[in-house]
Write a protein that holds these residues in place. Structure first.
Motif, PDB file in Angstrom:
ATOM      1  N   GLY A  12       0.855  -1.438   0.013  1.00 26.31           N
ATOM      2  CA  GLY A  12       0.089   0.082  -0.004  1.00 26.31           C
ATOM      3  C   GLY A  12       0.691   1.379  -0.025  1.00 26.31           C
ATOM      4  N   ARG A  13       0.061   2.353  -0.066  1.00 27.30           N
ATOM      5  CA  ARG A  13       0.819   3.531  -0.390  1.00 27.30           C
ATOM      6  C   ARG A  13       0.412   4.550   0.963  1.00 27.30           C
ATOM      7  NH1 ARG A  13      -0.426   3.954  -6.399  1.00 27.30           N
ATOM      8  NH2 ARG A  13      -2.261   3.581  -5.614  1.00 27.30           N
ATOM      9  N   LEU A  14      -0.661   4.210   1.716  1.00 21.89           N
ATOM     10  CA  LEU A  14      -0.877   5.177   2.670  1.00 21.89           C
ATOM     11  C   LEU A  14      -0.077   5.540   3.589  1.00 21.89           C
ATOM     12  CD1 LEU A  14      -3.834   6.321   3.601  1.00 21.89           C
ATOM     13  CD2 LEU A  14      -4.164   4.314   5.055  1.00 21.89           C
ATOM     14  N   GLY A  15       0.869   4.366   4.052  1.00 19.92           N
ATOM     15  CA  GLY A  15       2.046   4.874   5.132  1.00 19.92           C
ATOM     16  C   GLY A  15       3.389   4.780   4.472  1.00 19.92           C
ATOM     17  N   PRO A  16       4.392   5.214   5.087  1.00 23.95           N
ATOM     18  CA  PRO A  16       5.639   5.493   4.629  1.00 23.95           C
ATOM     19  C   PRO A  16       6.229   4.214   3.944  1.00 23.95           C
ATOM     20  CG  PRO A  16       5.658   6.284   6.733  1.00 23.95           C
ATOM     21  CD  PRO A  16       4.298   5.506   6.562  1.00 23.95           C
ATOM     22  N   ASP A  17       6.738   4.421   2.691  1.00 28.42           N
ATOM     23  CA  ASP A  17       7.595   3.216   2.136  1.00 28.42           C
ATOM     24  C   ASP A  17       8.553   2.697   2.952  1.00 28.42           C
ATOM     25  OD1 ASP A  17       9.538   1.960   0.248  1.00 28.42           O
ATOM     26  OD2 ASP A  17       8.535   2.954  -1.418  1.00 28.42           O
ATOM     27  N   LEU A  18       8.875   1.333   3.257  1.00 24.86           N
ATOM     28  CA  LEU A  18       9.516   0.951   4.113  1.00 24.86           C
ATOM     29  C   LEU A  18      10.861  -0.060   3.224  1.00 24.86           C
ATOM     30  CD1 LEU A  18       7.110  -0.882   6.587  1.00 24.86           C
ATOM     31  CD2 LEU A  18       8.378   1.167   6.759  1.00 24.86           C
ATOM     32  N   THR A  19      11.063   0.453   1.981  1.00 28.36           N
ATOM     33  CA  THR A  19      12.035  -0.359   1.158  1.00 28.36           C
ATOM     34  C   THR A  19      13.395  -0.039   1.656  1.00 28.36           C
ATOM     35  OG1 THR A  19      10.731  -0.089  -0.754  1.00 28.36           O
ATOM     36  CG2 THR A  19      13.034  -0.604  -0.998  1.00 28.36           C
ATOM     37  N   ARG A  20      13.650   0.896   2.331  1.00 30.33           N
ATOM     38  CA  ARG A  20      15.405   1.471   2.936  1.00 30.33           C
ATOM     39  C   ARG A  20      15.117   1.567   4.326  1.00 30.33           C
ATOM     40  NH1 ARG A  20      18.001   5.827  -0.540  1.00 30.33           N
ATOM     41  NH2 ARG A  20      19.109   5.627   1.235  1.00 30.33           N
ATOM     42  N   VAL A  21      14.134   1.210   5.117  1.00 29.52           N
ATOM     43  CA  VAL A  21      14.008   1.809   6.349  1.00 29.52           C
ATOM     44  C   VAL A  21      15.129   1.169   7.423  1.00 29.52           C
ATOM     45  CG1 VAL A  21      12.370  -0.250   7.317  1.00 29.52           C
ATOM     46  CG2 VAL A  21      12.366   1.923   8.115  1.00 29.52           C
ATOM     47  N   GLY A  22      15.453   0.013   6.960  1.00 27.69           N
ATOM     48  CA  GLY A  22      16.663  -0.750   7.808  1.00 27.69           C
ATOM     49  C   GLY A  22      17.860   0.117   7.540  1.00 27.69           C
ATOM     50  N   ARG A  23      18.065   0.802   6.644  1.00 28.32           N
ATOM     51  CA  ARG A  23      19.454   1.678   6.269  1.00 28.32           C
ATOM     52  C   ARG A  23      19.127   3.156   6.913  1.00 28.32           C
ATOM     53  NH1 ARG A  23      22.692   2.273   1.338  1.00 28.32           N
ATOM     54  NH2 ARG A  23      21.491   0.408   0.594  1.00 28.32           N
ATOM     55  N   GLN A  24      17.834   3.529   7.233  1.00 28.49           N
ATOM     56  CA  GLN A  24      17.283   4.794   7.469  1.00 28.49           C
ATOM     57  C   GLN A  24      17.026   5.176   8.988  1.00 28.49           C
ATOM     58  OE1 GLN A  24      14.334   5.330   4.739  1.00 28.49           O
ATOM     59  NE2 GLN A  24      15.336   6.313   3.114  1.00 28.49           N
ATOM     60  N   ARG A  25      16.675   3.799   9.381  1.00 28.04           N
ATOM     61  CA  ARG A  25      16.092   4.277  10.968  1.00 28.04           C
ATOM     62  C   ARG A  25      16.926   2.835  12.010  1.00 28.04           C
ATOM     63  NH1 ARG A  25      13.915   8.873  10.981  1.00 28.04           N
ATOM     64  NH2 ARG A  25      12.366   9.184   9.543  1.00 28.04           N
ATOM     65  N   SER A  26      17.223   3.334  13.337  1.00 28.13           N
ATOM     66  CA  SER A  26      17.719   2.560  14.007  1.00 28.13           C
ATOM     67  C   SER A  26      16.799   1.364  14.690  1.00 28.13           C
ATOM     68  CB  SER A  26      18.253   3.399  15.297  1.00 28.13           C
ATOM     69  OG  SER A  26      17.115   3.787  15.993  1.00 28.13           O
ATOM     70  N   LEU A  27      17.215   0.281  15.233  1.00 29.24           N
ATOM     71  CA  LEU A  27      16.450  -0.664  15.689  1.00 29.24           C
ATOM     72  C   LEU A  27      15.273  -0.226  16.754  1.00 29.24           C
ATOM     73  CD1 LEU A  27      15.718  -3.730  14.956  1.00 29.24           C
ATOM     74  CD2 LEU A  27      17.278  -4.162  16.703  1.00 29.24           C
ATOM     75  N   ALA A  28      16.005   0.776  17.460  1.00 26.09           N
ATOM     76  CA  ALA A  28      15.071   1.347  18.668  1.00 26.09           C
ATOM     77  C   ALA A  28      14.093   2.181  18.133  1.00 26.09           C
ATOM     78  CB  ALA A  28      16.008   2.067  19.564  1.00 26.09           C
ATOM     79  N   TYR A  29      14.168   2.898  16.933  1.00 22.78           N
ATOM     80  CA  TYR A  29      13.515   3.963  16.367  1.00 22.78           C
ATOM     81  C   TYR A  29      12.341   3.168  15.881  1.00 22.78           C
ATOM     82  CZ  TYR A  29      11.199   7.235  13.461  1.00 22.78           C
ATOM     83  OH  TYR A  29      10.114   8.272  12.762  1.00 22.78           O
ATOM     84  N   LEU A  30      12.644   1.806  15.105  1.00 23.21           N
ATOM     85  CA  LEU A  30      11.650   1.004  14.475  1.00 23.21           C
ATOM     86  C   LEU A  30      10.410   0.414  15.324  1.00 23.21           C
ATOM     87  CD1 LEU A  30      13.905  -0.856  11.842  1.00 23.21           C
ATOM     88  CD2 LEU A  30      12.220   1.041  11.442  1.00 23.21           C
ATOM     89  N   ARG A  31      11.293  -0.257  16.559  1.00 24.04           N
ATOM     90  CA  ARG A  31      10.456  -0.528  17.594  1.00 24.04           C
ATOM     91  C   ARG A  31       9.375   0.481  18.325  1.00 24.04           C
ATOM     92  NH1 ARG A  31      10.813  -4.773  21.199  1.00 24.04           N
ATOM     93  NH2 ARG A  31      12.767  -5.666  20.259  1.00 24.04           N
ATOM     94  N   GLU A  32      10.001   1.658  18.554  1.00 22.74           N
ATOM     95  CA  GLU A  32       8.938   2.807  19.144  1.00 22.74           C
ATOM     96  C   GLU A  32       7.987   2.875  17.901  1.00 22.74           C
ATOM     97  OE1 GLU A  32       9.390   6.724  21.649  1.00 22.74           O
ATOM     98  OE2 GLU A  32      10.351   6.891  19.646  1.00 22.74           O
TER      99      GLU A  32
END
Length: 128
Positions: A12-32
């Motif tokens: 879907g396109r409603l939320g942010p694209d997660l294609t590169r989220v592992g490169r852009q965000r820390s594990l702590a940020y993803l959990r939160e």
């Protein structure tokens, strides 16, 4: 997740694209972001609620808003545009449409698995 989020042009396109989220965000940020989606709401993902003159309520992700109009994408990915003068109410809510109960809905192991998956999303050469 795939109903609202995209990975490599799928989903879907409603939320942010997660294609590169592992490169852009820390594990702590993803959990939160999963357990408290309103903690750090990205500017382009605020909720917009519009009430038409006949009482119909339309809610979605804000795509544009100014003194005269508002645009949103609803959960079915339909784009809506409204003139303020033609509706009863336009309300901008600084909260996410993402459910707030994933911290309770997922077991600790399921949450860890999801985080492991997200942290590996680094994009491909064509979408870097």
């Amino acid at each position: 997740c795939g109903q609202c989020h995209r990975v490599d042009n799928k989903g879907g396109r409603l939320g942010p694209d997660l294609t590169r989220v592992g490169r852009q965000r820390s594990l702590a940020y993803l959990r939160e972001s999963i357990v408290s989606p309103n903690a750090d709401l990205l500017p382009d993902y605020a909720t917009l609620r519009v009430v038409t003159r006949d009482g119909k309520e339309i809610m979605g992700v804000q795509k544009g808003i100014d003194n005269f109009s508002a645009q949103l994408m609803d959960a079915a990915e339909n784009f809506h545009s409204f003139l303020r003068s033609e509706v009863s109410e336009i309300r901008r809510e600084f909260r996410s449409l993402m459910p707030e109960d994933y911290g309770r809905r997922f077991t600790p192991a399921e949450l860890d698995d999801l985080l492991a998956y997200l942290s590996r999303l680094r994009g491909t050469e064509k979408n870097q």
